[in-house]
Design a protein around this motif. Structure first.
Motif, PDB file in Angstrom:
ATOM      1  N   TRP A 180       0.848  -1.179   0.000  1.00 24.37           N
ATOM      2  CA  TRP A 180       0.000   0.000   0.000  1.00 24.37           C
ATOM      3  C   TRP A 180       0.891   1.238   0.000  1.00 24.37           C
ATOM      4  CZ3 TRP A 180      -3.382  -1.229   4.925  1.00 24.37           C
ATOM      5  CH2 TRP A 180      -3.997  -2.487   4.771  1.00 24.37           C
ATOM      6  N   SER A 236      -4.321  -0.422  -8.042  1.00 27.31           N
ATOM      7  CA  SER A 236      -5.489  -0.156  -7.196  1.00 27.31           C
ATOM      8  C   SER A 236      -6.788  -0.655  -7.824  1.00 27.31           C
ATOM      9  CB  SER A 236      -5.592   1.349  -6.919  1.00 27.31           C
ATOM     10  OG  SER A 236      -4.426   1.845  -6.322  1.00 27.31           O
ATOM     11  N   TYR A 280      -9.248   4.985  -1.097  1.00 33.83           N
ATOM     12  CA  TYR A 280      -9.147   4.581  -2.503  1.00 33.83           C
ATOM     13  C   TYR A 280     -10.037   5.454  -3.385  1.00 33.83           C
ATOM     14  CZ  TYR A 280     -10.268   1.965  -6.728  1.00 33.83           C
ATOM     15  OH  TYR A 280     -10.498   1.618  -8.029  1.00 33.83           O
ATOM     16  N   LYS A 286      -3.100   3.984  -2.729  1.00 35.39           N
ATOM     17  CA  LYS A 286      -2.716   3.250  -3.930  1.00 35.39           C
ATOM     18  C   LYS A 286      -2.194   1.876  -3.534  1.00 35.39           C
ATOM     19  CE  LYS A 286      -3.464   6.787  -6.638  1.00 35.39           C
ATOM     20  NZ  LYS A 286      -4.561   6.761  -7.645  1.00 35.39           N
TER      21      LYS A 286
END
Length: 296
Positions: A180, A236, A280, A286
Motif C-alpha cells: 500500500w 489499485s 481509494y 494506492k
C-alpha cells in the motif's frame, strides 16, 4: 536513538499482537493467503471467486516481474518477507520446486505456517520463523527471489527495509514488493493535504502502520542501491473489489462470531476497512507493485 528504537519496538509489538489475534479469523474466512485478490476491473465476482483472485495476485506479480517460466531459470531459494501464515511461500515452493523461508513478527503466524507446511508435506522445502524484516537473520546474497507481499506498509524505515531486501538477494535475483502507498505528490506539493494525513493516521492507528510513502519513493530507494530493471505500477483498480468483499464477509454469521472471538485489535482493524475504501475512492490510497533485479 533510544527514542527511535523504543518507538519501533512498540510498533513491532503492536504488529505482532495484531496478527496473533487476527490471523485465525482471516484463515477461517479467506484461507491461507493473507493478501488482496487481483480482479479484472469492473468485473462482478462471487464470494467463491475471491480465493482464486488471491492466487491470481501471486501469478500476476510474477508475470509483472518477468520471472521466467523457463524451468532452468526458476528461482531455487526464496525468502517471503512478512509471510503471514505462509500462503505465498507454499505456493511458490510448489510452483518452482524451490526452498523457501518466511519471516514474520507474529509467533502465532510462524507456528501456524509451519503446521500447514507439514500438513501439506512441504516441511522439507518450506520453513517459517519469527524475525525482523529490518534485521533479517540471513547472509548476504542468499535468495534468488525476494518476495514481500503487503508487508512494506508496516516498515517504519523504508530505506532500511529496501536495503535488507537487496542485501539478502543473490546476484541476478528478482525483488518483488507489493504494498500500500499513498498517491504521488504533485510538482508543487511538499506534503499530502491535512485531511489526507488525518485519514491515513486513522488507518495507521488501526493497522499498526508507520508513515506512508509513495511508489516513486520506493523506486528512488531502489535506484540508490543501483538495482536494475526497476519498474512500478498502480494496481489499485485491480484490487478494489476485495475491500467491500471483506466487509461483506465480516457481516456474515461466521464472520461476526469469528471477529468477536478474535479480540479488540482485530475488531478495530475490521472497523477501519471503510476508511481504506474511502482513501481509494478519494484517490489517496494506492496499491502498488514495484519490482527490480539485482545486478549479476
Amino acid at each position: 536513538m533510544a527514542g527511535k528504537e523504543e518507538k519501533e519496538g512498540k510498533l513491532q509489538k503492536g504488529i505482532a499482537e495484531f496478527y496473533d489475534e487476527s490471523s485465525g479469523l482471516w484463515e477461517n474466512i479467506w484461507g491461507d493467503h493473507m493478501h488482496h485478490g487481483f480482479y479484472d476491473p469492473d468485473s462482478t465476482v462471487s464470494l467463491s471467486d475471491h480465493r482464486l483472485a488471491q492466487i491470481r495476485m501471486i501469478q500476476e506479480s510474477l508475470r509483472f516481474a518477468s520471472v521466467s517460466e523457463e524451468r532452468s531459470k526458476w528461482p531455487k531459494s526464496i525468502v517471503d518477507v512478512g509471510c503471514g501464515i505462509g500462503g505465498s511461500s507454499r505456493y511458490l515452493a510448489k510452483k518452482f520446486g524451490a526452498t523457501s523461508v518466511g519471516i514474520t513478527l507474529s509467533p502465532v503466524q510462524a507456528q501456524r505456517a509451519n503446521a500447514l507446511a507439514a500438513a501439506q508435506g512441504l516441511d522439507d522445502k518450506v520453513s517459517f520463523e519469527v524475525a525482523d524484516a529490518l534485521k533479517q537473520p540471513f547472509p548476504d546474497g542468499k535468495f534468488d527471489l525476494v518476495w514481500s507481499m503487503e508487508s512494506g506498509e508496516h516498515m517504519p524505515d523504508k530505506a532500511k527495509f529496501v536495503g535488507e531486501l537487496a542485501r539478502v538477494a543473490a546476484p541476478g535475483a528478482t525483488i518483488i514488493i507489493v504494498t500500500w502507498c499513498h498517491r504521488e505528490l504533485g510538482p508543487d506539493e511538499q506534503s499530502l493535504h491535512p485531511w489526507e494525513q488525518d485519514l491515513l493516521k486513522k488507518i495507521c492507528d488501526a493497522y499498526y502502520l508507520p508513515a506512508w510513502c509513495s511508489a516513486s519513493d520506493y523506486v528512488k530507494l531502489l535506484q540508490s542501491l543501483s538495482l536494475q530493471d526497476i519498474k512500478s505500477e498502480d494496481w489499485s483498480r485491480f484490487v478494489a473489489p476485495f475491500w467491500p468483499a471483506v466487509i461483506r464477509s465480516a457481516l456474515t454469521w461466521n464472520g461476526l462470531t469469528s471477529l468477536l472471538r478474535s479480540g479488540l485489535k482485530a475488531i478495530k482493524g475490521a472497523l477501519a476497512m471503510p476508511l481504506m475504501i474511502k482513501g481509494y475512492k478519494k484517490n489517496l490510497i494506492k496499491f502498488a507493485i514495484i519490482t527490480c533485479r539485482k545486478p549479476e
